[in-house]
Design a protein around this motif. Sequence first.
Motif, mmCIF file in Angstrom:
data_model
loop_
_atom_site.group_PDB
_atom_site.id
_atom_site.type_symbol
_atom_site.label_atom_id
_atom_site.label_comp_id
_atom_site.label_asym_id
_atom_site.label_seq_id
_atom_site.Cartn_x
_atom_site.Cartn_y
_atom_site.Cartn_z
ATOM 1 N N VAL A 125 -27.709 -39.591 19.568
ATOM 2 C CA VAL A 125 -28.278 -39.452 20.787
ATOM 3 C C VAL A 125 -28.967 -38.051 20.635
ATOM 4 C CG1 VAL A 125 -27.825 -39.126 23.377
ATOM 5 C CG2 VAL A 125 -26.464 -40.700 22.147
ATOM 6 N N THR A 126 -30.129 -38.173 21.047
ATOM 7 C CA THR A 126 -31.011 -36.825 21.405
ATOM 8 C C THR A 126 -30.592 -35.962 22.458
ATOM 9 O OG1 THR A 126 -32.943 -37.976 20.060
ATOM 10 C CG2 THR A 126 -33.276 -35.795 21.237
ATOM 11 N N PRO A 127 -30.143 -34.768 22.069
ATOM 12 C CA PRO A 127 -29.732 -34.141 23.363
ATOM 13 C C PRO A 127 -30.811 -33.736 24.543
ATOM 14 C CG PRO A 127 -29.175 -33.078 21.307
ATOM 15 C CD PRO A 127 -30.104 -34.192 20.873
ATOM 16 N N ASP A 183 -43.168 -35.895 32.500
ATOM 17 C CA ASP A 183 -42.785 -36.930 31.100
ATOM 18 C C ASP A 183 -41.393 -36.498 30.458
ATOM 19 O OD1 ASP A 183 -45.336 -38.251 31.303
ATOM 20 O OD2 ASP A 183 -46.442 -36.561 30.485
ATOM 21 N N ALA A 184 -41.138 -35.206 30.591
ATOM 22 C CA ALA A 184 -39.992 -34.796 30.044
ATOM 23 C C ALA A 184 -38.965 -35.503 31.002
ATOM 24 C CB ALA A 184 -40.144 -33.174 29.784
ATOM 25 N N VAL A 185 -39.024 -35.480 32.275
ATOM 26 C CA VAL A 185 -38.046 -36.093 32.997
ATOM 27 C C VAL A 185 -37.734 -37.718 32.668
ATOM 28 C CG1 VAL A 185 -37.142 -36.451 35.352
ATOM 29 C CG2 VAL A 185 -38.344 -34.421 34.802
ATOM 30 N N LEU A 186 -38.877 -38.273 32.584
ATOM 31 C CA LEU A 186 -38.855 -39.666 32.289
ATOM 32 C C LEU A 186 -38.376 -40.002 30.987
ATOM 33 C CD1 LEU A 186 -42.526 -40.851 33.331
ATOM 34 C CD2 LEU A 186 -40.443 -40.961 34.201
ATOM 35 N N GLU A 187 -38.212 -39.098 30.076
ATOM 36 C CA GLU A 187 -37.746 -39.264 28.735
ATOM 37 C C GLU A 187 -36.336 -39.414 28.916
ATOM 38 O OE1 GLU A 187 -38.855 -38.756 24.809
ATOM 39 O OE2 GLU A 187 -39.954 -39.946 26.073
ATOM 40 N N MET A 188 -35.790 -38.377 29.762
ATOM 41 C CA MET A 188 -34.176 -38.764 30.138
ATOM 42 C C MET A 188 -33.896 -39.866 30.807
ATOM 43 S SD MET A 188 -31.687 -36.387 32.355
ATOM 44 C CE MET A 188 -32.625 -37.156 33.877
ATOM 45 N N CYS A 189 -34.641 -40.021 32.380
ATOM 46 C CA CYS A 189 -34.215 -40.915 33.222
ATOM 47 C C CYS A 189 -34.760 -42.305 33.044
ATOM 48 C CB CYS A 189 -34.799 -40.281 34.733
ATOM 49 S SG CYS A 189 -36.309 -40.409 35.010
ATOM 50 N N THR A 190 -35.897 -42.865 32.442
ATOM 51 C CA THR A 190 -36.489 -43.977 32.537
ATOM 52 C C THR A 190 -36.603 -44.502 30.911
ATOM 53 O OG1 THR A 190 -37.959 -43.393 34.131
ATOM 54 C CG2 THR A 190 -38.717 -45.300 32.797
ATOM 55 N N TYR A 191 -36.878 -43.741 29.932
ATOM 56 C CA TYR A 191 -36.937 -44.108 28.676
ATOM 57 C C TYR A 191 -35.530 -43.942 27.991
ATOM 58 C CZ TYR A 191 -41.993 -43.987 29.773
ATOM 59 O OH TYR A 191 -43.194 -43.858 30.430
ATOM 60 N N ARG A 192 -34.685 -42.939 28.336
ATOM 61 C CA ARG A 192 -33.473 -42.709 27.921
ATOM 62 C C ARG A 192 -33.518 -42.430 26.440
ATOM 63 N NH1 ARG A 192 -29.566 -44.311 31.379
ATOM 64 N NH2 ARG A 192 -30.044 -45.369 33.344
ATOM 65 N N ARG A 193 -34.733 -41.628 26.130
ATOM 66 C CA ARG A 193 -34.563 -40.992 24.689
ATOM 67 C C ARG A 193 -34.024 -39.802 24.548
ATOM 68 N NH1 ARG A 193 -40.188 -44.135 24.496
ATOM 69 N NH2 ARG A 193 -40.920 -42.071 25.570
ATOM 70 N N ALA A 194 -33.500 -39.032 25.733
ATOM 71 C CA ALA A 194 -32.684 -37.910 25.810
ATOM 72 C C ALA A 194 -31.829 -37.960 26.784
ATOM 73 C CB ALA A 194 -33.920 -36.746 26.145
ATOM 74 N N ALA A 195 -30.718 -37.060 26.318
ATOM 75 C CA ALA A 195 -29.325 -37.214 27.192
ATOM 76 C C ALA A 195 -29.578 -36.079 28.346
ATOM 77 C CB ALA A 195 -28.278 -36.478 26.373
ATOM 78 N N GLY A 210 -27.876 -42.727 38.480
ATOM 79 C CA GLY A 210 -27.213 -42.440 37.376
ATOM 80 C C GLY A 210 -27.311 -41.157 36.635
ATOM 81 N N PHE A 211 -27.550 -40.069 37.419
ATOM 82 C CA PHE A 211 -27.918 -38.778 36.723
ATOM 83 C C PHE A 211 -27.154 -37.950 37.649
ATOM 84 C CE2 PHE A 211 -31.314 -41.657 36.364
ATOM 85 C CZ PHE A 211 -31.422 -41.724 34.808
ATOM 86 N N ASP A 212 -26.747 -36.625 37.053
ATOM 87 C CA ASP A 212 -25.926 -35.650 37.636
ATOM 88 C C ASP A 212 -26.698 -34.220 36.972
ATOM 89 O OD1 ASP A 212 -24.215 -34.173 39.474
ATOM 90 O OD2 ASP A 212 -22.296 -35.200 38.738
ATOM 91 N N THR A 213 -26.031 -33.039 37.652
ATOM 92 C CA THR A 213 -26.428 -32.040 37.180
ATOM 93 C C THR A 213 -25.393 -31.076 36.758
ATOM 94 O OG1 THR A 213 -26.416 -30.727 39.213
ATOM 95 C CG2 THR A 213 -28.695 -32.006 38.681
ATOM 96 N N PHE A 214 -25.675 -30.111 35.746
ATOM 97 C CA PHE A 214 -24.762 -28.961 35.768
ATOM 98 C C PHE A 214 -25.507 -27.572 35.769
ATOM 99 C CE2 PHE A 214 -25.423 -30.491 31.446
ATOM 100 C CZ PHE A 214 -25.904 -29.057 30.632
ATOM 101 N N THR A 215 -24.767 -26.448 36.071
ATOM 102 C CA THR A 215 -25.535 -25.097 36.144
ATOM 103 C C THR A 215 -26.025 -24.739 34.549
ATOM 104 O OG1 THR A 215 -24.379 -24.577 38.064
ATOM 105 C CG2 THR A 215 -25.322 -22.861 36.892
ATOM 106 N N ARG A 229 -27.575 -37.815 31.771
ATOM 107 C CA ARG A 229 -27.290 -39.006 32.182
ATOM 108 C C ARG A 229 -25.797 -39.326 32.255
ATOM 109 N NH1 ARG A 229 -29.956 -41.488 27.347
ATOM 110 N NH2 ARG A 229 -28.350 -43.058 27.480
ATOM 111 N N LYS A 230 -25.445 -39.867 33.485
ATOM 112 C CA LYS A 230 -23.827 -40.281 33.611
ATOM 113 C C LYS A 230 -23.259 -41.289 32.602
ATOM 114 C CE LYS A 230 -23.731 -39.226 38.640
ATOM 115 N NZ LYS A 230 -23.462 -40.174 39.812
ATOM 116 N N ASP A 231 -24.193 -42.037 32.036
ATOM 117 C CA ASP A 231 -23.660 -43.224 31.260
ATOM 118 C C ASP A 231 -23.326 -42.562 29.861
ATOM 119 O OD1 ASP A 231 -26.749 -42.926 30.739
ATOM 120 O OD2 ASP A 231 -26.284 -44.185 29.045
ATOM 121 N N LEU A 232 -23.567 -41.455 29.380
ATOM 122 C CA LEU A 232 -23.103 -40.853 28.152
ATOM 123 C C LEU A 232 -21.498 -40.148 28.163
ATOM 124 C CD1 LEU A 232 -26.502 -39.520 26.980
ATOM 125 C CD2 LEU A 232 -25.480 -41.468 26.367
ATOM 126 N N ASP A 233 -21.220 -40.096 29.479
ATOM 127 C CA ASP A 233 -19.802 -39.554 29.946
ATOM 128 C C ASP A 233 -19.683 -37.993 29.269
ATOM 129 O OD1 ASP A 233 -18.682 -41.819 30.837
ATOM 130 O OD2 ASP A 233 -18.278 -42.657 28.914
#
Length: 417
Positions: A168-170, A246-258, A279-284, A142-146
């Motif tokens: 914040v849950t990682p 559902d794991a993706v939704l935990e991050m991108c919709t419910y925002r219960r994970a970073a 509002g999301f990005d990736t790292f390797t 999530r980008k909002d967590l800087d």
Amino acid sequence: MRREFRRRTLLRTAALTPLAGLAAGCGRIAGIGDLTRVAVTWSAAEFAAFEDVLAGRGVQDYEVIPFGDDISAAFGARTAGRPDVVAVPQVGHVRANLDNLAPLPEGVWDEQYTRIWSGALVGDRHYALPFKLANVSVVWYRKDLDITPPKTWDDWLALNEELIDNGVTPLALGGADGWVLAQFFENVLLRTYPVAFDALAGPDHEANLWTSREVRGAFEMVARMWGQAGALSGGASNALVQQFPDAVLEMCTYRRAAMVAMPDFAESVIRRFAPDPEGFDTFTFPPGGPGDPPLAVSSDLLVLTRPASGAAQDLIRYLATPKAPVPWIRDTGGFIAANPGTDDRYYSPTLRKLAKALAENDIRFGLADSLGRLGGGEGLQGVLRDLLRGVADGIQPEEAARVACRAMVDAEHRTGS
């Protein structure tokens, strides 16, 4: 487990039912006419996206059959109802069914595919066409967590600690889909001990290689991260019943994970369900040691069942063109074309970055892709589920790793590997 079995059984039944009424020796479905049958594992949005790809051909002379996780059933007895084209998610399916396959049409194979995979080669004829490539060494955040993307494994552990300290849950983890767990471990092993990874991926490795210091170290790294208090959204119990979307939704919709460690095709879920898909990005996936180790990949490959009809060969020719996957890339996302000629302007900025990484770096198929025998309940996926349960119950990472190593040796001996 019962729910997963039932879901697979229903998918397989739905796939086979339309074929049961076919007359022996013909490929005609009553009231429809001659159709080229295409068997796939995809469902939901991906299934619809593939139908859009086929529709771009402008001729509705095909039927797409969802086999789900039972794609191996598509290579059954040679009857009129067997699929003509099969999209397989693991190269092991190709090797296991080579006697049932027809070679690709002339002119379809591009020598640039050899960098991805050329294992199904008999004489000078190829038997599998790379179609969809996936960058597996990806962590979405999530980008909002800087978040500052970690460059090393130790950086990632430190980031997780910082997030937990800030409430914040990682991580979200989709452990109900065992391949998610397997790919996490494969990334740790490949990105930390690439020599040991290559040795395990070899067809003639000794089962006791699973007890090596490097493999045990990779299991311990996984156990330490998953077992950290507060690291997993909903805890281990939730992670074990949570499927990939559902794991993706935990991050991108419910925002219960970073973050969520998930291949590039997570983008299709983010596009559909995130309030702000940008509002999301990736790292390797960070390496655990020095150097620039390979990236993990998977690939959906297209094969022709034997004997191949002219219509089926024509369909393969179309799917091999650079423009064929454009509707999926443009409208659904989460698709990296294996065809090097596909125009990258159709990718989102994130997918363009991930596709570029695959083109510019050394790549390896995951262990389940390379070996085909480590993906089942008695293989790597089952061992990792047990590891996750173990660290949740308080087993120390060192002991959890030793148990996992022994379990993998036992699994190989049971399967005769």
